[in-house]
Design an enzyme around this catalytic site. Structure first.
Site, short mmCIF file in Angstrom:
data_model
loop_
_atom_site.label_atom_id
_atom_site.label_comp_id
_atom_site.label_asym_id
_atom_site.label_seq_id
_atom_site.Cartn_x
_atom_site.Cartn_y
_atom_site.Cartn_z
N ARG A 176 0.89 -1.17 0.00
CA ARG A 176 0.00 0.00 0.00
C ARG A 176 0.92 1.22 0.00
O ARG A 176 1.92 1.21 0.71
CB ARG A 176 -0.93 0.02 1.22
CG ARG A 176 -1.97 -1.11 1.20
CD ARG A 176 -2.99 -0.94 2.32
NE ARG A 176 -3.94 0.12 2.04
CZ ARG A 176 -4.83 0.57 2.94
NH1 ARG A 176 -4.87 0.04 4.15
NH2 ARG A 176 -5.67 1.54 2.63
N ASP A 186 -1.67 8.77 8.26
CA ASP A 186 -0.92 7.77 7.49
C ASP A 186 0.44 8.27 7.08
O ASP A 186 1.37 7.47 6.87
CB ASP A 186 -1.72 7.35 6.27
CG ASP A 186 -2.90 6.49 6.71
OD1 ASP A 186 -3.94 7.06 7.08
OD2 ASP A 186 -2.74 5.25 6.75
#
Ligand code: MRU
Length: 351
Positions: free
Chosen positions: A92, A238
């Site tokens: 990811r 994130d």
């Protein structure tokens, strides 16, 4: 520490046992991950998710890759390990914790002259990263809990709880620390379209913790803010650029803008491993594009006409001007973030 603690990642001695987050809240089942390739699939398919949790999983994935390489000289071993590491790091793109953990593991192997001992030492390092993460979250909770007003209310988005980490959580960890400190407040949590981390995972966590939370559709947040029903917002992150621009779950930016408009403090809680000083600002943060089906379908059932096109950016970037403070394990960083974040990362000392 209670036996009811949520710990989504367990190392069995041979395999990783992941609490399958695609099946919660209906079923609490684990998925067994025995190779680094299986770990890549579990991260990509979001059986394990949340920036710190995918970092921990990635660390074990590197250790499993090292264990499964037939040692045929140091150079050959390192070449194979680097190749596996690249695959793991690419599972990811947005959460920097993934790349951070892979880099920490590969750097350790690179500096190790005794090739036969590398797999064992990498496994020890993965265990260390795993253990450290929960300790870091508890420290963040201690620093951040004073920001929650007693008798007030707090809104959180997505899932930045124990499930998104090794345990305790970041944003939910701060909320939990406040609650365990004796404060009483109302929590609101967004459902978090399209993957519903809020409805499925955060609501489940708050129930387990016994903290009262009300689930709202993402688009109800503005109304509640305007009605004075929300006193602060805390989310996870994130990736945080050097200037404090913050990537987090899609919809975070809208919440932050609404918060500023309504004079509500907007806080981020994230470990230092989420801060990426190599990026001067958030414009260079890669935003993950996920499958259209996550938007057009709900748990496999179509909710849009067949053939309709959708786009599914999984994250957005909140410019630093909307962020009141960033809670880290080194203390609470305040603007100007260029200075305070640098102090947290480089000094790793109390801000
Ligand atoms: O796509 P996800 O569910 O992995 O996104 C998670 C988030 O955006 C969280 O807020 C972030 O990773 C912080 S988790 C402590």
């Amino acid at each position: 520490m209670s036996e009811n603690e949520i710990r989504p990642i367990k190392w069995s001695g041979e395999n990783l046992e992941l609490l399958d987050q695609t099946r919660l809240p209906r079923e609490e089942v684990t998925v067994t991950v025995g190779t680094y390739q299986q770990a890549v699939v579990a991260i990509r398919d979001m059986q394990v998710r949340g920036a710190p949790a995918i970092g921990v999983t990635a660390a074990y994935a590197v250790a499993m890759a090292a264990r499964d390489i037939e040692v045929n000289g140091r150079q050959e071993f390192m070449a194979q390990l680097e190749a596996a590491a690249c695959e793991i790091a690419a599972a990811r793109p947005t959460a920097v914790n993934l790349q951070w953990a892979v880099r920490r593991m590969v750097d350790l192997a690179s500096a190790d002259g005794d090739v036969d001992g590398i797999p064992g030492r990498l496994l020890d390092e993965a265990k260390r990263i795993h253990l450290e993460d929960e300790q870091i979250n508890r420290r963040m909770g201690d620093y951040g809990k004073d920001l929650i007003p007693d008798g007030g209310s707090v809104l959180t988005h997505c899932n930045a709880g124990a499930l998104a980490t090794a345990g305790f959580g970041t944003a939910i960890g701060v909320i939990r620390a406040g609650w365990e400190d004796g404060k009483r407040f109302q929590v609101f949590n967004t459902e978090t379209r399209p993957f519903l981390q809020g409805a499925r995972l955060t609501a489940w966590e708050f129930q387990k913790l016994g903290i009262p939370s009300k689930l709202i559709v993402d688009s109800a947040a503005g109304l509640l803010m305007r009605q004075g029903k929300i006193n602060c917002i805390i989310t996870g992150a994130d990736r945080i650029a050097a200037n404090g621009d913050t990537a987090n779950k899609i919809g975070t930016y809208s919440l932050a803008v609404l918060a500023k408009e309504n004079r509500i403090p907007f806080y981020i809680a994230a470990p230092i491993s989420t801060i990426d000083l190599s990026l001067p600002d958030g414009d260079q943060i890669q935003i993950e594009e996920r499958p259209e089906e996550e938007v057009t379908h709900l748990q496999g059932v179509a909710i849009a006409p067949e053939g309709v096109q959708a786009i599914n950016p999984a994250f957005d970037v909140t410019p630093n001007g909307y962020v009141s403070a960033i809670i880290t394990e080194a203390g609470v960083a305040r603007p100007p973030f260029l200075e305070s974040l640098n102090l947290a990362v480089v000094g790793s000392t109390h801000i």
